[in-house]
Scaffold this motif. Sequence first.
Motif, PDB file in Angstrom:
ATOM      1  N   ASP A  44       0.848  -1.190   0.000  1.00  0.00           N
ATOM      2  CA  ASP A  44       0.000   0.000   0.000  1.00  0.00           C
ATOM      3  C   ASP A  44       0.892   1.252   0.000  1.00  0.00           C
ATOM      4  N   ALA A  45       0.398   2.299  -0.608  1.00  0.00           N
ATOM      5  CA  ALA A  45       1.185   3.522  -0.797  1.00  0.00           C
ATOM      6  C   ALA A  45       1.589   4.175   0.519  1.00  0.00           C
ATOM      7  N   SER A  46       0.905   3.851   1.608  1.00  0.00           N
ATOM      8  CA  SER A  46       1.247   4.479   2.888  1.00  0.00           C
ATOM      9  C   SER A  46       2.620   4.055   3.382  1.00  0.00           C
ATOM     10  N   THR A  47       3.156   2.976   2.843  1.00  0.00           N
ATOM     11  CA  THR A  47       4.479   2.532   3.275  1.00  0.00           C
ATOM     12  C   THR A  47       5.589   3.019   2.346  1.00  0.00           C
ATOM     13  N   ASP A  48       5.257   3.791   1.324  1.00  0.00           N
ATOM     14  CA  ASP A  48       6.284   4.344   0.438  1.00  0.00           C
ATOM     15  C   ASP A  48       6.794   5.655   1.020  1.00  0.00           C
ATOM     16  N   VAL A  49       8.075   5.911   0.841  1.00  0.00           N
ATOM     17  CA  VAL A  49       8.668   7.170   1.280  1.00  0.00           C
ATOM     18  C   VAL A  49       9.450   7.774   0.126  1.00  0.00           C
ATOM     19  N   ARG A  50       9.631   9.082   0.211  1.00  0.00           N
ATOM     20  CA  ARG A  50      10.415   9.780  -0.800  1.00  0.00           C
ATOM     21  C   ARG A  50      11.688  10.277  -0.132  1.00  0.00           C
ATOM     22  N   LEU A  51      12.798  10.036  -0.777  1.00  0.00           N
ATOM     23  CA  LEU A  51      14.096  10.459  -0.280  1.00  0.00           C
ATOM     24  C   LEU A  51      14.626  11.536  -1.215  1.00  0.00           C
ATOM     25  N   ASP A  52      14.809  12.741  -0.708  1.00  0.00           N
ATOM     26  CA  ASP A  52      15.350  13.860  -1.480  1.00  0.00           C
ATOM     27  C   ASP A  52      16.659  14.292  -0.845  1.00  0.00           C
ATOM     28  N   CYS A  53      17.672  14.485  -1.671  1.00  0.00           N
ATOM     29  CA  CYS A  53      18.934  15.012  -1.174  1.00  0.00           C
ATOM     30  C   CYS A  53      19.694  15.668  -2.323  1.00  0.00           C
ATOM     31  N   GLY A  54      20.616  16.521  -1.970  1.00  0.00           N
ATOM     32  CA  GLY A  54      21.506  17.129  -2.946  1.00  0.00           C
ATOM     33  C   GLY A  54      22.882  16.505  -2.796  1.00  0.00           C
ATOM     34  N   VAL A  55      23.521  16.173  -3.917  1.00  0.00           N
ATOM     35  CA  VAL A  55      24.865  15.589  -3.863  1.00  0.00           C
ATOM     36  C   VAL A  55      25.802  16.325  -4.809  1.00  0.00           C
ATOM     37  N   ARG A  56      27.075  16.237  -4.499  1.00  0.00           N
ATOM     38  CA  ARG A  56      28.140  16.764  -5.354  1.00  0.00           C
ATOM     39  C   ARG A  56      29.151  15.646  -5.573  1.00  0.00           C
ATOM     40  N   PHE A  57      29.617  15.538  -6.803  1.00  0.00           N
ATOM     41  CA  PHE A  57      30.608  14.523  -7.158  1.00  0.00           C
ATOM     42  C   PHE A  57      31.975  15.185  -7.299  1.00  0.00           C
ATOM     43  N   GLU A  58      32.976  14.582  -6.663  1.00  0.00           N
ATOM     44  CA  GLU A  58      34.355  15.042  -6.776  1.00  0.00           C
ATOM     45  C   GLU A  58      35.160  13.919  -7.401  1.00  0.00           C
ATOM     46  N   ILE A  59      36.016  14.252  -8.356  1.00  0.00           N
ATOM     47  CA  ILE A  59      36.787  13.226  -9.055  1.00  0.00           C
ATOM     48  C   ILE A  59      38.181  13.103  -8.444  1.00  0.00           C
ATOM     49  N   ASP A  60      38.645  11.878  -8.294  1.00  0.00           N
ATOM     50  CA  ASP A  60      40.008  11.594  -7.861  1.00  0.00           C
ATOM     51  C   ASP A  60      40.841  11.329  -9.110  1.00  0.00           C
ATOM     52  N   ALA A  61      41.922  12.036  -9.272  1.00  0.00           N
ATOM     53  CA  ALA A  61      42.757  11.916 -10.471  1.00  0.00           C
ATOM     54  C   ALA A  61      43.439  10.551 -10.533  1.00  0.00           C
ATOM     55  N   GLY A  62      43.642  10.084 -11.765  1.00  0.00           N
ATOM     56  CA  GLY A  62      44.456   8.903 -11.994  1.00  0.00           C
ATOM     57  C   GLY A  62      43.752   7.565 -11.975  1.00  0.00           C
ATOM     58  N   PHE A  63      42.427   7.548 -11.961  1.00  0.00           N
ATOM     59  CA  PHE A  63      41.709   6.277 -11.936  1.00  0.00           C
ATOM     60  C   PHE A  63      40.988   6.031 -13.254  1.00  0.00           C
ATOM     61  N   ASP A  64      40.986   4.785 -13.674  1.00  0.00           N
ATOM     62  CA  ASP A  64      40.257   4.373 -14.868  1.00  0.00           C
ATOM     63  C   ASP A  64      39.495   3.101 -14.521  1.00  0.00           C
ATOM     64  N   THR A  69      34.743  10.876  -4.698  1.00  0.00           N
ATOM     65  CA  THR A  69      33.907  11.023  -3.512  1.00  0.00           C
ATOM     66  C   THR A  69      32.595  11.691  -3.898  1.00  0.00           C
ATOM     67  N   VAL A  70      31.509  11.166  -3.361  1.00  0.00           N
ATOM     68  CA  VAL A  70      30.211  11.832  -3.474  1.00  0.00           C
ATOM     69  C   VAL A  70      29.899  12.377  -2.086  1.00  0.00           C
ATOM     70  N   ARG A  71      29.485  13.650  -2.035  1.00  0.00           N
ATOM     71  CA  ARG A  71      29.189  14.307  -0.751  1.00  0.00           C
ATOM     72  C   ARG A  71      27.766  14.859  -0.762  1.00  0.00           C
ATOM     73  N   LEU A  72      27.090  14.719   0.365  1.00  0.00           N
ATOM     74  CA  LEU A  72      25.789  15.358   0.518  1.00  0.00           C
ATOM     75  C   LEU A  72      25.994  16.865   0.590  1.00  0.00           C
ATOM     76  N   ALA A  73      25.122  17.606  -0.053  1.00  0.00           N
ATOM     77  CA  ALA A  73      25.204  19.064  -0.030  1.00  0.00           C
ATOM     78  C   ALA A  73      24.768  19.624   1.328  1.00  0.00           C
ATOM     79  N   ARG A  74      23.890  18.884   2.021  1.00  0.00           N
ATOM     80  CA  ARG A  74      23.402  19.296   3.330  1.00  0.00           C
ATOM     81  C   ARG A  74      23.345  18.060   4.236  1.00  0.00           C
ATOM     82  N   PRO A  75      23.487  18.247   5.534  1.00  0.00           N
ATOM     83  CA  PRO A  75      23.419  17.104   6.455  1.00  0.00           C
ATOM     84  C   PRO A  75      22.075  16.380   6.358  1.00  0.00           C
ATOM     85  N   SER A  76      22.111  15.085   6.605  1.00  0.00           N
ATOM     86  CA  SER A  76      20.911  14.249   6.560  1.00  0.00           C
ATOM     87  C   SER A  76      20.897  13.342   7.777  1.00  0.00           C
ATOM     88  N   ARG A  77      19.701  13.099   8.310  1.00  0.00           N
ATOM     89  CA  ARG A  77      19.603  12.136   9.410  1.00  0.00           C
ATOM     90  C   ARG A  77      19.505  10.705   8.876  1.00  0.00           C
TER      91      ARG A  77
END
Length: 146
Positions: A44-64, A69-77
């Motif tokens: 039933d739809a009452s058990t569905d939740v929506r997860l919203d967050c902002g992320v930023r991707f940072e690239i580490d040089a030298g990998f193929d 690293t992916v970082r949350l833009a704001r803290p999350s519980r």
Amino acid sequence: ADSAAAELVLSELCEPEWAIRCELGAAVASSLGGSGSLARGRTDASTDVRLDCGVRFEIDAGFDPPQGTVRLARPSRLLAAEGFWKVSETDDRDVPKAISWRLQSTGIRAGEEELVPPGPLYFNALLEGDGSTLPLQLTAGRVTAK
């Protein structure tokens, strides 16, 4: 390999904050062909939740394939502040076409029902656009808990 095109896509990926919106629950999990405990739960739809967050991707040089690293833009519980990402698919010119990333979850509940236990959440998304003539977009994403 078209390294200029690949570099452009990666720079576009790592530039903005990306808004991530996910639906979690038995109904959506089973509709996408899931077979785990979430897909077998109450639908039933009452058990569905929506997860919203902002992320930023940072690239580490030298990998193929490219990764970093992916970082949350704001803290999350519900989610850890950072995790790991990598390019999971490229085209025949080595231009990234899909990425995956992992963030630790503290557990996700709908009321008293535990939908996702504490542990890693795995996110996947397609990369559409080339970063020059068409803006880069993350599309057709999925989130998986194991």
